[in-house]
Design a protein around this motif. Structure first.
Motif, PDB file in Angstrom:
ATOM      1  N   PRO A 209     -48.250 -59.730  -8.603  1.00  0.00           N
ATOM      2  CA  PRO A 209     -46.889 -59.181  -8.531  1.00  0.00           C
ATOM      3  C   PRO A 209     -46.874 -57.654  -8.508  1.00  0.00           C
ATOM      4  O   PRO A 209     -45.836 -57.055  -8.262  1.00  0.00           O
ATOM      5  CB  PRO A 209     -46.237 -59.710  -9.818  1.00  0.00           C
ATOM      6  CG  PRO A 209     -47.373 -59.986 -10.739  1.00  0.00           C
ATOM      7  CD  PRO A 209     -48.535 -60.378  -9.886  1.00  0.00           C
TER       8      PRO A 209
ATOM      9  N   VAL B  89     -40.314 -58.288  -6.119  1.00  0.00           N
ATOM     10  CA  VAL B  89     -41.073 -59.447  -5.603  1.00  0.00           C
ATOM     11  C   VAL B  89     -40.217 -60.291  -4.649  1.00  0.00           C
ATOM     12  O   VAL B  89     -40.739 -60.933  -3.730  1.00  0.00           O
ATOM     13  CB  VAL B  89     -41.620 -60.356  -6.736  1.00  0.00           C
ATOM     14  CG1 VAL B  89     -42.769 -59.691  -7.462  1.00  0.00           C
ATOM     15  CG2 VAL B  89     -40.540 -60.806  -7.696  1.00  0.00           C
TER      16      VAL B  89
ATOM     17  N   PHE C 264     -48.538 -64.673 -11.093  1.00  0.00           N
ATOM     18  CA  PHE C 264     -47.123 -64.463 -11.413  1.00  0.00           C
ATOM     19  C   PHE C 264     -46.788 -65.141 -12.740  1.00  0.00           C
ATOM     20  O   PHE C 264     -47.286 -66.237 -13.029  1.00  0.00           O
ATOM     21  CB  PHE C 264     -46.233 -65.063 -10.323  1.00  0.00           C
ATOM     22  CG  PHE C 264     -45.959 -64.113  -9.170  1.00  0.00           C
ATOM     23  CD1 PHE C 264     -46.988 -63.429  -8.551  1.00  0.00           C
ATOM     24  CD2 PHE C 264     -44.659 -63.927  -8.703  1.00  0.00           C
ATOM     25  CE1 PHE C 264     -46.739 -62.562  -7.489  1.00  0.00           C
ATOM     26  CE2 PHE C 264     -44.400 -63.060  -7.647  1.00  0.00           C
ATOM     27  CZ  PHE C 264     -45.436 -62.370  -7.043  1.00  0.00           C
TER      28      PHE C 264
ATOM     29  N   GLN D 179     -41.106 -63.819 -12.997  1.00  0.00           N
ATOM     30  CA  GLN D 179     -41.269 -63.340 -11.612  1.00  0.00           C
ATOM     31  C   GLN D 179     -41.050 -64.486 -10.625  1.00  0.00           C
ATOM     32  O   GLN D 179     -40.450 -64.300  -9.556  1.00  0.00           O
ATOM     33  CB  GLN D 179     -42.673 -62.733 -11.447  1.00  0.00           C
ATOM     34  CG  GLN D 179     -42.810 -61.416 -12.198  1.00  0.00           C
ATOM     35  CD  GLN D 179     -44.242 -61.111 -12.615  1.00  0.00           C
ATOM     36  OE1 GLN D 179     -45.116 -61.987 -12.653  1.00  0.00           O
ATOM     37  NE2 GLN D 179     -44.491 -59.840 -12.937  1.00  0.00           N
TER      38      GLN D 179
ATOM     39  N   ASN E  98     -48.862 -71.518  -7.583  1.00  0.00           N
ATOM     40  CA  ASN E  98     -49.174 -70.313  -8.352  1.00  0.00           C
ATOM     41  C   ASN E  98     -50.652 -70.403  -8.709  1.00  0.00           C
ATOM     42  O   ASN E  98     -51.082 -71.361  -9.353  1.00  0.00           O
ATOM     43  CB  ASN E  98     -48.313 -70.215  -9.622  1.00  0.00           C
ATOM     44  CG  ASN E  98     -48.447 -68.861 -10.323  1.00  0.00           C
ATOM     45  OD1 ASN E  98     -48.909 -67.892  -9.721  1.00  0.00           O
ATOM     46  ND2 ASN E  98     -48.036 -68.793 -11.576  1.00  0.00           N
TER      47      ASN E  98
END
Ligand code: NDP
Length: 310
Positions: free
Chosen positions: A137, A151, A175, A179, A194
């Protein structure tokens, strides 16, 4: 007799090829309908860039179909050569492979994302990647100084990459849930993945549960954590712990295989890195056993919430 032998030989070749084409890791469905193999080959190591072409070859031979790279790693050209080799030799087709690369921090501006991906694609020699991730990020300028880029803005560039068909799926890496929620609030696309650091010394139950609640698949990087020695030293976990050795003995597996199985049994996708052909094969040879809930608890009891990467 000759005909029989020829038929048997032909059948053996066909079954070897079809086993190779299928790959060893079962796939998991992403929230956009695409499928990701549940274990991949990691590739980070600035001093091993030259080894990656051969590593991709060895990995595909061993049954891997999922390769993880990043613009940062400087190895996209070598990985691309490895991919070209296995396709040219007829071992797999492009559509059998799942290739991930990542957007580096200095290209977070909305209009920088697609050109950065095109550059990665050119290095890889591919028309599309299966997964494009925002590597982190944190946005920086070209000199590496931190700058402020929302972001949600970077994500608009990622959506464009997906719309153009340059990335089949899009996601994030490193992240936190705030976020991720910022992206979800400002977009019609929930990230598919992720990619975060997870291993027995950093088990991240809460982060994983938050991602799963949002339909996000979690890829576990540095899956061995401190169970392998690392440049920079320190923090190596005692691999001879009797509880771990007992589990490994029970299944006739190595400690590293038990750790990967722990992650698979938590529904995570580990991406172990190796450039050693024996270890590459060992790391994917984990789909013939499963840990009990109690054993998952034992491996997870090494948790110290300790990260390798800040
Ligand atoms: P890993 O946990 O995969 O460990 C890699 C190390 O373990 C290497 O030294 C390797 O050596 C050794 N090793 C591999 N298999 C075995 C085995 N069976 N027995 C003993 N030792 C073994 O760490 P990484 O940090 O490389 O993480 C994996 C991948 O995750 C990276 O390569 C990269 O693709 C990704 N990553 C993503 C990040 C992000 O920010 N998104 C950050 C860090 C990693 P050898 O090669 O000699 O076998």
């Amino acid at each position: 007799m000759k005909l029989l032998l020829a038929t048997v030989a032909a059948f053996a070749v066909i079954s070897t090829i079809s086993a190779a084409v299928r790959g060893k890791a079962p796939t998991k469905q992403l929230n956009d309908g695409n499928h990701i193999p549940s274990l991949g080959l990691g590739s980070f190591g600035f001093d091993e860039i030259r080894k990656m072409r051969q590593a991709v070859w060895d990995a595909v031979q061993a049954g891997y179909r999922h390769i993880d790279t990043a613009a940062l790693y400087g190895n996209e050209v070598e990985i691309g050569k490895g991919i070209a080799d296995v396709i040219k030799q007829g071992i797999v087709k492009r559509e059998d492979l799942f290739i991930t690369t990542k957007l580096w921090n200095d290209k977070h501006g909305r209009n920088q994302v697609v050109p950065a991906l095109r550059e990665s694609l050119q290095k890889l020699g591919l028309e599309y990647v299966d997964l494009y991730l925002i590597h982190s990020p944190e946005a920086t300028d070209a000199q590496g100084n931190t700058i402020k880029v929302d972001v949600a803005e970077t994500w608009q560039g990622m959506e464009e990459a997906k719309r153009l068909g340059l990335a089949r799926s899009i996601g994030v890496s490193n992240f936190n849930i705030e976020q991720i929620d910022r992206i979800i609030k400002n977009s019609n696309f929930v990230p598919s993945v992720n990619q975060i650091e997870i291993h027995p010394s950093n088990t991240k139950e809460k982060e994983v549960a938050d991602c799963f609640e949002r339909g996000i698949v979690v890829v576990a990087y540095s899956p061995f954590g401190f169970f392998v020695s690392r440049a920079g030293g320190g923090n190596v976990v005692n691999r001879n712990d009797p509880k771990l050795l007992n589990i490994a003995r029970k299944y006739n597996k190595s400690i590293n295989q038990v750790i990967l199985r722990y992650e698979l049994d938590r529904d995570l996708i580990p991406i172990p890195k190796s450039t050693n052909p024996q270890r590459i094969a060992e790391n994917i040879n984990v789909f013939d056993f499963q840990l009990t809930p109690e054993e998952i608890g034992i491996v997870g009891s090494f948790n110290q919430n300790k990260s390798i990467f800040d």
